[in-house]
Design a protein around this motif. Sequence first.
Motif, PDB file in Angstrom:
ATOM      1  N   SER A 132       0.829  -1.197   0.000  1.00 44.68           N
ATOM      2  CA  SER A 132       0.000   0.000   0.000  1.00 44.68           C
ATOM      3  C   SER A 132       0.869   1.255   0.000  1.00 44.68           C
ATOM      4  O   SER A 132       0.479   2.292  -0.523  1.00 44.68           O
ATOM      5  N   ARG A 133       2.060   1.155   0.561  1.00 47.88           N
ATOM      6  CA  ARG A 133       2.985   2.295   0.574  1.00 47.88           C
ATOM      7  C   ARG A 133       3.405   2.670  -0.852  1.00 47.88           C
ATOM      8  O   ARG A 133       3.393   3.839  -1.228  1.00 47.88           O
ATOM      9  N   GLU A 134       3.762   1.673  -1.644  1.00 46.26           N
ATOM     10  CA  GLU A 134       4.136   1.932  -3.044  1.00 46.26           C
ATOM     11  C   GLU A 134       2.957   2.494  -3.824  1.00 46.26           C
ATOM     12  O   GLU A 134       3.124   3.388  -4.660  1.00 46.26           O
ATOM     13  N   PHE A 135       1.781   1.959  -3.556  1.00 45.04           N
ATOM     14  CA  PHE A 135       0.577   2.433  -4.225  1.00 45.04           C
ATOM     15  C   PHE A 135       0.328   3.904  -3.897  1.00 45.04           C
ATOM     16  O   PHE A 135       0.050   4.715  -4.774  1.00 45.04           O
ATOM     17  N   ALA A 136       0.464   4.271  -2.624  1.00 47.17           N
ATOM     18  CA  ALA A 136       0.266   5.657  -2.200  1.00 47.17           C
ATOM     19  C   ALA A 136       1.304   6.575  -2.831  1.00 47.17           C
ATOM     20  O   ALA A 136       0.976   7.683  -3.272  1.00 47.17           O
ATOM     21  N   ILE A 137       2.546   6.130  -2.890  1.00 46.10           N
ATOM     22  CA  ILE A 137       3.610   6.926  -3.512  1.00 46.10           C
ATOM     23  C   ILE A 137       3.295   7.165  -4.983  1.00 46.10           C
ATOM     24  O   ILE A 137       3.435   8.279  -5.490  1.00 46.10           O
ATOM     25  N   GLU A 138       2.836   6.132  -5.662  1.00 46.15           N
ATOM     26  CA  GLU A 138       2.491   6.264  -7.084  1.00 46.15           C
ATOM     27  C   GLU A 138       1.325   7.237  -7.275  1.00 46.15           C
ATOM     28  O   GLU A 138       1.348   8.073  -8.178  1.00 46.15           O
ATOM     29  N   LEU A 139       0.322   7.152  -6.420  1.00 53.38           N
ATOM     30  CA  LEU A 139      -0.808   8.076  -6.538  1.00 53.38           C
ATOM     31  C   LEU A 139      -0.412   9.503  -6.201  1.00 53.38           C
ATOM     32  O   LEU A 139      -0.912  10.453  -6.819  1.00 53.38           O
ATOM     33  N   LYS A 140       0.485   9.700  -5.245  1.00 51.80           N
ATOM     34  CA  LYS A 140       0.971  11.053  -4.948  1.00 51.80           C
ATOM     35  C   LYS A 140       1.693  11.623  -6.163  1.00 51.80           C
ATOM     36  O   LYS A 140       1.475  12.781  -6.531  1.00 51.80           O
ATOM     37  N   ARG A 141       2.522  10.818  -6.790  1.00 54.59           N
ATOM     38  CA  ARG A 141       3.234  11.257  -7.986  1.00 54.59           C
ATOM     39  C   ARG A 141       2.245  11.580  -9.103  1.00 54.59           C
ATOM     40  O   ARG A 141       2.331  12.614  -9.759  1.00 54.59           O
ATOM     41  N   ARG A 142       1.289  10.694  -9.277  1.00 54.07           N
ATOM     42  CA  ARG A 142       0.336  10.854 -10.372  1.00 54.07           C
ATOM     43  C   ARG A 142      -0.557  12.076 -10.183  1.00 54.07           C
ATOM     44  O   ARG A 142      -0.832  12.809 -11.141  1.00 54.07           O
ATOM     45  N   THR A 143      -1.015  12.331  -8.965  1.00 56.32           N
ATOM     46  CA  THR A 143      -1.864  13.506  -8.732  1.00 56.32           C
ATOM     47  C   THR A 143      -1.079  14.799  -8.876  1.00 56.32           C
ATOM     48  O   THR A 143      -1.589  15.784  -9.410  1.00 56.32           O
ATOM     49  N   LYS A 144       0.157  14.791  -8.413  1.00 60.82           N
ATOM     50  CA  LYS A 144       1.003  15.983  -8.561  1.00 60.82           C
ATOM     51  C   LYS A 144       1.280  16.255 -10.039  1.00 60.82           C
ATOM     52  O   LYS A 144       1.189  17.396 -10.501  1.00 60.82           O
ATOM     53  N   GLU A 145       1.573  15.214 -10.786  1.00 60.59           N
ATOM     54  CA  GLU A 145       1.829  15.360 -12.226  1.00 60.59           C
ATOM     55  C   GLU A 145       0.586  15.899 -12.943  1.00 60.59           C
ATOM     56  O   GLU A 145       0.686  16.778 -13.798  1.00 60.59           O
ATOM     57  N   ALA A 146      -0.586  15.405 -12.581  1.00 59.85           N
ATOM     58  CA  ALA A 146      -1.832  15.889 -13.192  1.00 59.85           C
ATOM     59  C   ALA A 146      -2.039  17.363 -12.869  1.00 59.85           C
ATOM     60  O   ALA A 146      -2.433  18.145 -13.737  1.00 59.85           O
ATOM     61  N   ALA A 147      -1.770  17.746 -11.632  1.00 62.09           N
ATOM     62  CA  ALA A 147      -1.920  19.155 -11.232  1.00 62.09           C
ATOM     63  C   ALA A 147      -0.971  20.046 -12.028  1.00 62.09           C
ATOM     64  O   ALA A 147      -1.368  21.121 -12.505  1.00 62.09           O
ATOM     65  N   ILE A 148       0.264  19.618 -12.192  1.00 59.69           N
ATOM     66  CA  ILE A 148       1.251  20.401 -12.952  1.00 59.69           C
ATOM     67  C   ILE A 148       0.834  20.509 -14.410  1.00 59.69           C
ATOM     68  O   ILE A 148       0.915  21.592 -15.006  1.00 59.69           O
ATOM     69  N   ARG A 149       0.353  19.412 -14.994  1.00 56.48           N
ATOM     70  CA  ARG A 149      -0.114  19.463 -16.388  1.00 56.48           C
ATOM     71  C   ARG A 149      -1.288  20.420 -16.528  1.00 56.48           C
ATOM     72  O   ARG A 149      -1.384  21.169 -17.504  1.00 56.48           O
ATOM     73  N   LEU A 150      -2.181  20.422 -15.538  1.00 52.36           N
ATOM     74  CA  LEU A 150      -3.325  21.332 -15.558  1.00 52.36           C
ATOM     75  C   LEU A 150      -2.874  22.787 -15.452  1.00 52.36           C
ATOM     76  O   LEU A 150      -3.324  23.645 -16.212  1.00 52.36           O
ATOM     77  N   VAL A 151      -1.962  23.080 -14.540  1.00 50.96           N
ATOM     78  CA  VAL A 151      -1.431  24.440 -14.378  1.00 50.96           C
ATOM     79  C   VAL A 151      -0.779  24.898 -15.678  1.00 50.96           C
ATOM     80  O   VAL A 151      -1.041  26.009 -16.165  1.00 50.96           O
ATOM     81  N   ASN A 152       0.062  24.058 -16.256  1.00 52.44           N
ATOM     82  CA  ASN A 152       0.754  24.417 -17.498  1.00 52.44           C
ATOM     83  C   ASN A 152      -0.233  24.632 -18.643  1.00 52.44           C
ATOM     84  O   ASN A 152      -0.073  25.560 -19.442  1.00 52.44           O
ATOM     85  N   PHE A 153      -1.257  23.788 -18.720  1.00 53.41           N
ATOM     86  CA  PHE A 153      -2.280  23.947 -19.754  1.00 53.41           C
ATOM     87  C   PHE A 153      -2.996  25.286 -19.597  1.00 53.41           C
ATOM     88  O   PHE A 153      -3.178  26.030 -20.564  1.00 53.41           O
ATOM     89  N   MET A 154      -3.394  25.619 -18.373  1.00 54.49           N
ATOM     90  CA  MET A 154      -4.119  26.864 -18.149  1.00 54.49           C
ATOM     91  C   MET A 154      -3.238  28.078 -18.434  1.00 54.49           C
ATOM     92  O   MET A 154      -3.740  29.113 -18.865  1.00 54.49           O
ATOM     93  N   GLU A 155      -1.952  27.963 -18.224  1.00 52.96           N
ATOM     94  CA  GLU A 155      -1.028  29.064 -18.540  1.00 52.96           C
ATOM     95  C   GLU A 155      -0.975  29.336 -20.040  1.00 52.96           C
ATOM     96  O   GLU A 155      -0.683  30.451 -20.453  1.00 52.96           O
ATOM     97  N   ARG A 156      -1.257  28.329 -20.852  1.00 53.45           N
ATOM     98  CA  ARG A 156      -1.196  28.478 -22.314  1.00 53.45           C
ATOM     99  C   ARG A 156      -2.524  28.918 -22.931  1.00 53.45           C
ATOM    100  O   ARG A 156      -2.604  29.072 -24.135  1.00 53.45           O
ATOM    101  N   THR A 157      -3.558  29.098 -22.126  1.00 53.83           N
ATOM    102  CA  THR A 157      -4.872  29.443 -22.672  1.00 53.83           C
ATOM    103  C   THR A 157      -5.044  30.949 -22.786  1.00 53.83           C
ATOM    104  O   THR A 157      -4.233  31.722 -22.290  1.00 53.83           O
TER     105      THR A 157
END
Length: 142
Positions: free
Chosen positions: A25-50
Amino acid sequence: MDDFEEIRSLLMEPAKEYGEGRTSSREFAIELKRRTKEAAIRLVNFMERTGKSPALSVVRYQLLKSGTSVAANYRAACRARSKKEWYAKMCIVVEECDETVFWLEVLMESEIRVNETEVRVLGKEYQTLLQIFAKARATAKV
């Protein structure tokens, strides 16, 4: 299949992208933390280009708040001091993730000019995260 494995299977698309044999479950949580942070960064970068229209400014503000909140609150849930605290944070994560999906749908269905391909990719990611988090919350024994 236990609850953890069922949730984990939602994450594995494709399995080789995230690695095979993850069981803790620790590895799973680490992967989800990485994935949610990456999604947030992609969203921020996308909104900066609009663009800069008044309608887009409102949607941008709401999207940035909800989309980044998913990552921040999941991170907080991982540091919860009790199951009740974890559950409360996960409720926020599910709510913010659902709100993010809503605002991405508004972008797609409105006349606001944005890169539809990027919105679809972001929408798919947040929809998948919503499924994972909603399942985790629903199967939690609090």
